[in-house]
Scaffold this active site. Structure first.
Site, PDB file in Angstrom:
ATOM      1  N   GLY A   6      -6.301   4.935  -9.276  1.00 54.15           N
ATOM      2  CA  GLY A   6      -6.324   6.035 -10.243  1.00 54.15           C
ATOM      3  C   GLY A   6      -6.535   5.629 -11.680  1.00 54.15           C
ATOM      4  CG  ASP A  53      -1.960  -1.063   1.200  1.00 59.36           C
ATOM      5  OD1 ASP A  53      -2.258  -1.549   0.102  1.00 59.36           O
ATOM      6  OD2 ASP A  53      -2.490  -1.421   2.268  1.00 59.36           O
ATOM      7  CG  ASN A  79      -8.886  -5.613  -0.782  1.00 61.62           C
ATOM      8  OD1 ASN A  79      -7.780  -6.115  -0.673  1.00 61.62           O
ATOM      9  ND2 ASN A  79      -9.205  -4.838  -1.810  1.00 61.62           N
ATOM     10  CG  ASP A 113     -11.328  -1.773  -0.911  1.00 60.40           C
ATOM     11  OD1 ASP A 113     -10.613  -2.747  -0.643  1.00 60.40           O
ATOM     12  OD2 ASP A 113     -10.893  -0.740  -1.436  1.00 60.40           O
TER      13      ASP A 113
END
Length: 562
Positions: A345, A258, A480, A415
Site C-alpha cells: 500500500g 504475511d 520473491n 514477485d
C-alpha cells in the site's frame, strides 16, 4: 509532534530501578535524556528503547529545550540534506552547535554523526555543523560489496570507553551509504570493503554510524551506558580482543509475516500454498498462523535479524485508513529492537472522502508508527514500465521517499514467475538456465514481474525491474519467486544469481526455504546478504536458531544471540 508523544513530553520508568531487558538488569543513576526531534523517520524505536530501559526522556521541540538538556540524543534517520534543512527550519542548528561546543553529553546516531562534520557527499551543496573537521563520503560499490552497507557488523575499538563498556565486540546494526573514512577522534572502526569510522568520541561527544536502538541487547546496553554514566569521558581499559571467528558483516536471517484480514475482519498472519492463503478443505477460511504482534515478538526473542510485515491485500484499501496495521507496527516496535519493514500500500491514492495522499505521506506515517524500512511492490513495477517506455525517470514513490529518508529506507519487493522458453533467442527478455525444466522440457526461462500480489503479470522482466528501481533510489530488493513459494524445496538460485549480479544494492532471497541447509546453499551459491522465510518459522517446522546453528557450522558469519 505526533499524537503518540505524551502531552507532558516526559515518559517515566519505575523509580530508582531500570527495567530489565530479558534477564539483564539496568540499575544505575537516574537522569533525564532529551531527544532531538527534527522530523526524522523512525524515532519511535529510540523512544521505545528508552522506555524499555526505564529512563526518563523528553523531546527537544524548541531551541531552548536543546540548551536545557542534561544529555542529548540525535536520532539520525533520513538523508543529510533533509536533516540539515529541518534543523535550520526549526532554528535548531545554532543552539545545537552551542551545546556541542560546550562539550556537554551528546550521542549522535547515524545522521547524528554525519551532521557533526563539515559536509557530506550526499548533499554537497549543504553545510554540516562543522563541529569536527572532515567530510562524509559515499561508499563506492565494487564486486562483492553491496551499497548500502546493511546488516549486522562488528567493531574494532581503538581504546576503552564508558560508552562501549561490555559491548566492545558485539554486533550492531548498520544501514548507510555514506561514511566517515578517518578521524583523529575515532573510537572504533568497522570494515565494509575498507575500514571506516563507526564510533566517534571527543570528550563527552559520542556518535555512532550504526543504530543502537535497532541492535538488540547490545544496542540497549550502549544506550544505557551513555545515559547512566556520570563521567562519560573517563578513560577505561580496553578488554582483550576476541578472536576473528565470525567477525565482519553477518548474513541476515529475516522472518516475514504475511498479514491480511480474515473473514471475521481480524488481521492475522497467514501463509499461502502457491499464493493461495485459504484452507484447502471445509469452508476455505483464511489460513490463520498467529497474531502479528505476538509472532514478531517471538521472532525477536528467537534471534531474527529483521522482521518484515507484508500486508498482502493492502492494494484493495486505503493505507492510512488501515488503523490496525499502524497499530501492529506501534505495538511491535515496543518490544522488537531489530529493524522492522512494512510492505503493502505504499503508493499515491485518494480515499473515499476524496482526500489525496502521496506515497511519501503514507511512508512517513509508517515510519512514525515504528517502521525502519518500507517495501514497495506494484508501484515500483509501474514506475519502471514508464521509464522503459519514455527513457527517463518520472516522479516515483521510490525517489520521493529515498530523497527524504535515504535509499536504505526503501525496499522494492519483486514477485516474478517463470516463463519457460526453449532457447534464449525465443524472447527479448533476459533468460537463464531454469532450476527445473518446463512443462514441455524447456531448459531456459525468463522471470516475468507481477503486480497486485502476484495476481497480474506485466511485460517486464526481473532484471529490467531490479536495475530500474536501483537507479530510482531503492536501497534493497526483496526477491520473491512465485514458482518456489510454499514448496519448501529451496530457493530459486538461478533467479537470485541473476538479480544479485545485475545490481549493487543488497538482495534478500525469499520463497522456497524448507530446511536450514537451504539457507547455507543460498548464501554459498549466490552471495546474497540476507535470506527470508515465513511459513516454516510460523509452523515451527524449523527454528531461527536451527538455521543460524547450521549456517555457523558451515563457516558463514551470522549474528549469534543467547
Amino acid at each position: 509532534m505526533m499524537a503518540f508523544v505524551a502531552g507532558s513530553g516526559l515518559s517515566r520508568g519505575p523509580p530508582g530501578q531500570r527495567q530489565g531487558v530479558g534477564k539483564k538488569k539496568y540499575t544505575t543513576c537516574m537522569s533525564t535524556v532529551t531527544i532531538l526531534d527534527y522530523g526524522a523517520g523512525n524515532v519511535r524505536s529510540l523512544e521505545n528503547a528508552l522506555r524499555r530501559l526505564g529512563h526518563d526522556f523528553k523531546w527537544a521541540q524548541t531551541p531552548e529545550d536543546i540548551l536545557a538538556a542534561e544529555k542529548l540524543i540525535f536520532p539520525g534517520v533520513g538523508s543529510f540534506g533533509a536533516a540539515m534543512e529541518n534543523l535550520d527550519k526549526k532554528n535548531f542548528s545554532e543552539p545545537l552547535a552551542e551545546y556541542l561546543q560546550q562539550d556537554r553529553p551528546y550521542l549522535g546516531i547515524c545522521l547524528g554523526l554525519h551532521c557533526l562534520f563539515d559536509g557530506s557527499e550526499e548533499s554537497p551543496e549543504i553545510d554540516g555543523l562543522g563541529i569536527i573537521d572532515g567530510t562524509i563520503t559515499k561508499i563506492l560499490p565494487s564486486p562483492g560489496l553491496s551499497v548500502p552497507h546493511m546488516g549486522w557488523n562488528t567493531l574494532s575499538p581503538k581504546r576503552g570507553s564508558v560508552l562501549l563498556n561490555g559491548v566492545e565486540y558485539e554486533r550492531f546494526y548498520f544501514v548507510h551509504s555514506f561514511r566517515l573514512e578517518e578521524s583523529e577522534h575515532c573510537l572504533a572502526e568497522t570494515v565494509h570493503g575498507s575500514p571506516f569510522v563507526s564510533v566517534v568520541q571527543r570528550g563527552n561527544l559520542f556518535a555512532t554510524q550504526f543504530h543502537p536502538e535497532k541492535s538488540g541487547e547490545a544496542g540497549l546496553r550502549l544506550i544505557d551506558n551513555f545515559i547512566s554514566s556520570s563521567d562519560l569521558a573517563l578513560p577505561k581499559s580496553l578488554p582483550a580482543a576476541q578472536d576473528s571467528v565470525n567477525r565482519g558483516l553477518a548474513k541476515r536471517i529475516v522472518a516475514c509475516l504475511d498479514v491480511r484480514e480474515n473473514d471475521q475482519g481480524d488481521l492475522v498472519v497467514t501463509k499461502g500454498d502457491q499464493y493461495d492463503v485459504r484452507e484447502t478443505a471445509g469452508d476455505r477460511e483464511v489460513r490463520n498462523l498467529g497474531k502479528p504482534v505476538a509472532l514478531a515478538g517471538r521472532y525477536f526473542n528467537e534471534g531474527a535479524d529483521e522482521v518484515t510485515f507484508l500486508n498482502i491485500t493492502s492494494f484493495r484499501g486505503e493505507p492510512l485508513g488501515d488503523a490496525p496495521m499502524l497499530q501492529i507496527l506501534e505495538r511491535s516496535s515496543e518490544g522488537v529492537f531489530v529493524p522492522l519493514c512494512i510492505g503493502g500500500g505504499i503508493r499515491d491514492y485518494e480515499d473515499s472522502n476524496g482526500v489525496s495522499y502521496t506515497a511519501l505521506e503514507v511512508a512517513a506515517r509508517y515510519f512514525r508508527a515504528g517502521a525502519d524500512k518500507v517495501s514497495i511492490g506494484s508501484d515500483a513495477v509501474y514506475a519502471a514500465e514508464k521509464f522503459i517506455e519514455n527513457g527517463k525517470f518520472e516522479d516515483s514513490s521510490i525517489g520521493a521517499i529515498s530523497f527524504v529518508y535515504g535509499a536504505q529506507a526503501v525496499v522494492v519487493s519483486i514477485d516474478p514467475k517463470r516463463v519457460y522458453v526453449s532457447s534464449p533467442e525465443d524472447t527479448e527478455h533476459v533468460t537463464t538456465l531454469a532450476q527445473q525444466k518446463g512443462p514441455n522440457g524447456e531448459e531456459y526461462c525468463w522471470y516475468q514481474c507481477t503486480v497486485r500480489g502476484g495476481r497480474e503479470a506485466r511485460d517486464i522482466d526481473v532484471v529490467q525491474l531490479a536495475t530500474s528501481v536501483e537507479s530510482m533510489g531503492a536501497g534493497e530488493i526483496l526477491l520473491n519467486c512465485m514458482d518456489a513459494d510454499g514448496t519448501n524445496a529451496g530457493y530459486d538460485l538461478p533467479l537470485i544469481k541473476m538479480v544479485s549480479s545485475a545490481v549493487s544494492i543488497p538482495v534478500i532471497a525469499s520463497s522456497g526455504a524448507g530446511i536450514p541447509e537451504h539457507f547455507v546453499e543460498c548464501f554459498n551459491e549466490t552471495g546474497v546478504e540476507a535470506a527470508l522465510a515465513a511459513g516454516i518459522f510460523h509452523r515451527k517446522e524449523v527454528s531461527i536458531k536451527e538455521v543460524k546453528d547450521t549456517v555457523v557450522t558451515n563457516g558463514i558469519p551470522v549474528r549469534v544471540t543467547d
